[in-house]
Scaffold this active site. Structure first.
Site, mmCIF file in Angstrom:
data_model
loop_
_atom_site.group_PDB
_atom_site.id
_atom_site.type_symbol
_atom_site.label_atom_id
_atom_site.label_comp_id
_atom_site.label_asym_id
_atom_site.label_seq_id
_atom_site.Cartn_x
_atom_site.Cartn_y
_atom_site.Cartn_z
ATOM 1 N N GLY A 179 0.783 -1.236 0.000
ATOM 2 C CA GLY A 179 0.000 0.000 0.000
ATOM 3 C C GLY A 179 0.811 1.280 0.000
ATOM 4 O O GLY A 179 0.351 2.310 0.503
ATOM 5 N N ASN A 181 1.422 3.027 -2.603
ATOM 6 C CA ASN A 181 0.658 3.948 -3.464
ATOM 7 C C ASN A 181 -0.575 4.470 -2.740
ATOM 8 O O ASN A 181 -0.939 5.637 -2.895
ATOM 9 C CB ASN A 181 0.254 3.252 -4.769
ATOM 10 C CG ASN A 181 1.397 3.243 -5.760
ATOM 11 O OD1 ASN A 181 1.748 4.282 -6.318
ATOM 12 N ND2 ASN A 181 2.014 2.091 -5.954
ATOM 13 N N ARG A 238 -15.562 -15.275 -9.022
ATOM 14 C CA ARG A 238 -15.020 -13.938 -9.327
ATOM 15 C C ARG A 238 -16.132 -12.881 -9.258
ATOM 16 O O ARG A 238 -15.975 -11.836 -8.641
ATOM 17 C CB ARG A 238 -14.348 -13.965 -10.715
ATOM 18 C CG ARG A 238 -13.509 -12.734 -11.004
ATOM 19 C CD ARG A 238 -12.724 -12.853 -12.294
ATOM 20 N NE ARG A 238 -11.774 -13.944 -12.297
ATOM 21 C CZ ARG A 238 -10.591 -13.947 -11.690
ATOM 22 N NH1 ARG A 238 -10.199 -12.892 -11.014
ATOM 23 N NH2 ARG A 238 -9.798 -14.991 -11.749
ATOM 24 N N ASN A 280 -6.003 2.203 -12.604
ATOM 25 C CA ASN A 280 -4.961 1.317 -12.060
ATOM 26 C C ASN A 280 -3.606 1.959 -12.292
ATOM 27 O O ASN A 280 -3.445 2.798 -13.170
ATOM 28 C CB ASN A 280 -5.028 -0.026 -12.797
ATOM 29 C CG ASN A 280 -3.987 -1.006 -12.283
ATOM 30 O OD1 ASN A 280 -3.740 -1.099 -11.076
ATOM 31 N ND2 ASN A 280 -3.346 -1.741 -13.190
ATOM 32 N N HIS A 282 0.390 0.756 -13.055
ATOM 33 C CA HIS A 282 1.146 -0.424 -13.468
ATOM 34 C C HIS A 282 2.626 -0.040 -13.602
ATOM 35 O O HIS A 282 2.943 1.019 -14.152
ATOM 36 C CB HIS A 282 0.599 -0.921 -14.816
ATOM 37 C CG HIS A 282 1.288 -2.148 -15.298
ATOM 38 N ND1 HIS A 282 1.032 -3.394 -14.758
ATOM 39 C CD2 HIS A 282 2.252 -2.323 -16.232
ATOM 40 C CE1 HIS A 282 1.806 -4.281 -15.352
ATOM 41 N NE2 HIS A 282 2.556 -3.667 -16.252
ATOM 42 N N ASP A 316 -10.016 -1.462 -18.353
ATOM 43 C CA ASP A 316 -11.051 -2.032 -19.213
ATOM 44 C C ASP A 316 -11.049 -3.539 -18.979
ATOM 45 O O ASP A 316 -10.478 -4.026 -18.014
ATOM 46 C CB ASP A 316 -10.849 -1.620 -20.684
ATOM 47 C CG ASP A 316 -9.572 -2.198 -21.266
ATOM 48 O OD1 ASP A 316 -8.950 -3.060 -20.605
ATOM 49 O OD2 ASP A 316 -9.201 -1.800 -22.384
ATOM 50 N N GLY A 318 -9.534 -5.899 -20.500
ATOM 51 C CA GLY A 318 -8.276 -6.611 -20.726
ATOM 52 C C GLY A 318 -7.334 -6.446 -19.539
ATOM 53 O O GLY A 318 -7.658 -5.788 -18.552
ATOM 54 N N VAL A 319 -6.137 -7.037 -19.652
ATOM 55 C CA VAL A 319 -5.144 -6.893 -18.577
ATOM 56 C C VAL A 319 -4.202 -5.744 -18.933
ATOM 57 O O VAL A 319 -3.426 -5.842 -19.900
ATOM 58 C CB VAL A 319 -4.354 -8.211 -18.376
ATOM 59 C CG1 VAL A 319 -3.247 -8.020 -17.344
ATOM 60 C CG2 VAL A 319 -5.293 -9.329 -17.942
ATOM 61 N N LYS A 347 9.013 5.394 -6.723
ATOM 62 C CA LYS A 347 9.081 6.857 -6.499
ATOM 63 C C LYS A 347 8.281 7.570 -7.592
ATOM 64 O O LYS A 347 7.571 8.543 -7.332
ATOM 65 C CB LYS A 347 10.526 7.337 -6.512
ATOM 66 C CG LYS A 347 11.294 6.852 -5.296
ATOM 67 C CD LYS A 347 12.469 7.782 -4.983
ATOM 68 C CE LYS A 347 13.173 7.310 -3.725
ATOM 69 N NZ LYS A 347 14.467 6.688 -3.966
HETATM 70 C C1 GRF Z 1 2.969 -1.088 -7.701
HETATM 71 O O1 GRF Z 1 4.223 -1.247 -8.284
HETATM 72 C C2 GRF Z 1 1.894 -0.971 -8.741
HETATM 73 O O2 GRF Z 1 2.348 -0.439 -9.939
HETATM 74 C C3 GRF Z 1 1.487 -2.393 -8.964
HETATM 75 O O3 GRF Z 1 1.572 -2.995 -7.697
HETATM 76 C C4 GRF Z 1 2.548 -2.307 -6.913
HETATM 77 C C5 GRF Z 1 1.883 -1.949 -5.618
HETATM 78 O O4 GRF Z 1 2.784 -1.419 -4.671
HETATM 79 N N1 GRF Z 1 0.172 -2.462 -9.560
HETATM 80 P P1 GRF Z 1 2.224 -0.801 -3.321
HETATM 81 O O5 GRF Z 1 1.387 -1.886 -2.644
HETATM 82 O O6 GRF Z 1 1.393 0.384 -3.658
HETATM 83 O O7 GRF Z 1 3.427 -0.469 -2.511
#
Ligand code: GRF
Length: 369
Positions: A179, A181, A238, A280, A282, A316, A318-319, A347
């Site tokens: 967590g 982020n 799911r 999301n 990524h 969407d 897809g992945v 970062k």
């Molecule tokens: C991040 O690198 C994000 O891009 C990916 O999962 C990771 C989550 O990291 N989807 P955190 O739990 O937010 O530290």
């Protein structure tokens, strides 16, 4: 023709009324940038520095300019903290007056030769919110030394004022782990100078005992574990799991969902329910390297990639295929491991995700990353 670029760090000394009293806002000490810019001071990468104090943009910037030069600021790119928009409207303050009194969210100005911009941004962007906001140009005779397009500034400030009159977006964050982020989103949404126009109102984890849940608890944010395993015997596990999440999100009147390290593929039904309000992050520069182990995929590429980064995108069916909202790049360095690259990307993620959320919540179609 611009011959020197111009970098501005955002000033964090003024904050708006939603979390603090106005007196507390105004008494918050000014941010000092000395440590941040120390590594650059004895290089020739900075031509001039101006701290924007009393006298605002219009009176401080000329102090570092010779008479024959002027600065052109891109008003559309400025992140004007809500308190200035509020002051402008309650005090009926005209643009010129505002700009010559307040910093309008710009704490420090560095004049940087074009050739050093990338290097200076690499040092200051993610840590101090530095960005290129204008150029230094030849000054026309008797023209002002600070040029800010009035229509663009008005539009910018009106957008901030409009948001002051509408409720903040209620954000639900879905996690499965650390967590970090989530933490970045919480901090940004609680920094009233940042002007995210959003608040995190609910955190859901599909796993128990993860650090992200503690972060939510420490921040006093409602949080809940909904384990996907609970639904394993359901005819459609799911969908059943996703419906339980939707019920909780709806119960908290969530407007926008941020996936932050949420390690589940979502059902088409869930994606359709939240379409346009489901994003999301990524750890790659999508469309490169979707799916798991994106950092290792980047390190394994032949020929070797010089850069990686992160992407905030709509979800969407897809992945990692949804429309891209913003991306941040980081270099891949010699000797990088999956771990070192992951740290560097993190970062960038903590910079990009709050800014992407701000652009969604404030209705700005262009993300000011
Ligand atoms: C991040 O690198 C994000 O891009 C990916 O999962 C990771 C989550 O990291 N989807 P955190 O739990 O937010 O530290």
């Amino acid at each position: 023709m611009g011959f020197v670029d111009f970098i501005l760090g955002h000033h964090l000394f003024v904050v708006i009324i939603h979390f603090k009293k106005i007196g507390e806002e105004l008494l918050t000490p000014t941010k000092i940038y000395t440590e941040a810019i120390k590594p650059l001071l004895h290089s020739n990468k900075i031509k001039a520095i101006a701290h924007i104090t009393g006298g605002g943009l219009l009176e401080n910037i000329p102090r570092i300019l010779p008479d024959h030069l002027a600065v052109h600021l891109n008003a559309a790119e400025m992140n004007i903290p809500p308190v200035f928009a509020w002051l402008a409207s309650v005090g009926n303050i005209a643009n010129h007056e505002l700009q010559r009194t307040y910093n309008c969210g710009i704490g420090l100005i560095l004049v940087v030769p074009k050739t050093s911009v990338v290097e200076v941004l690499a040092l200051l962007k993610h840590t101090n919110d530095a960005r290129v906001l204008g150029t230094v140009r030849a000054r026309k005779e008797a023209a002002p030394q600070v040029v800010i397009d009035d229509a663009a500034f008005t539009l910018n400030i009106r957008n901030v004022q409009r948001n002051l009159l509408t409720p903040k977006k209620r954000v639900g964050v879905l996690i499965s782990g650390t967590g970090s982020n989530l933490q970045a989103l919480i901090e940004a949404t609680r920094d009233s100078a940042f002007g995210s126009h959003a608040e995190v109102v609910l955190v859901i984890s599909n796993k128990d005992n993860v650090l992200g849940l503690k972060r939510a608890a420490d921040a006093g944010i409602p949080h809940k574990v909904i384990s996907h395993l609970t639904f394993k015997d359901s005819p459609s596990p799911r969908e059943a799991f996703d419906r339980a999440m939707t019920a909780e999100l709806e119960a908290h009147n969530v407007d926008l969902i941020c996936l932050a390290g949420f390690m589940r593929i979502l059902s088409a039904e869930f994606v359709r329910r939240w379409k346009g309000n489901l994003v999301n992050i990524h750890p790659s520069l999508l469309p490169k390297y979707p799916g798991l182990h994106a950092q290792q995929q980047a390190l394994d590429a032949t020929p070797r990639d010089t850069h990686s980064g992160c992407t905030v995108h709509y979800v969407d069916e897809g992945v990692d295929t949804g429309a891209i909202i913003c991306q941040e790049m980081v270099p891949i360095l010699d000797g990088d491991t999956e771990d070192s690259l992951t740290q560097r990307i993190h970062k960038a993620e903590h910079y990009a995700y709050p800014r992407a959320l701000r652009s969604l919540a404030t209705g700005n179609t262009i993300c000011k990353c």
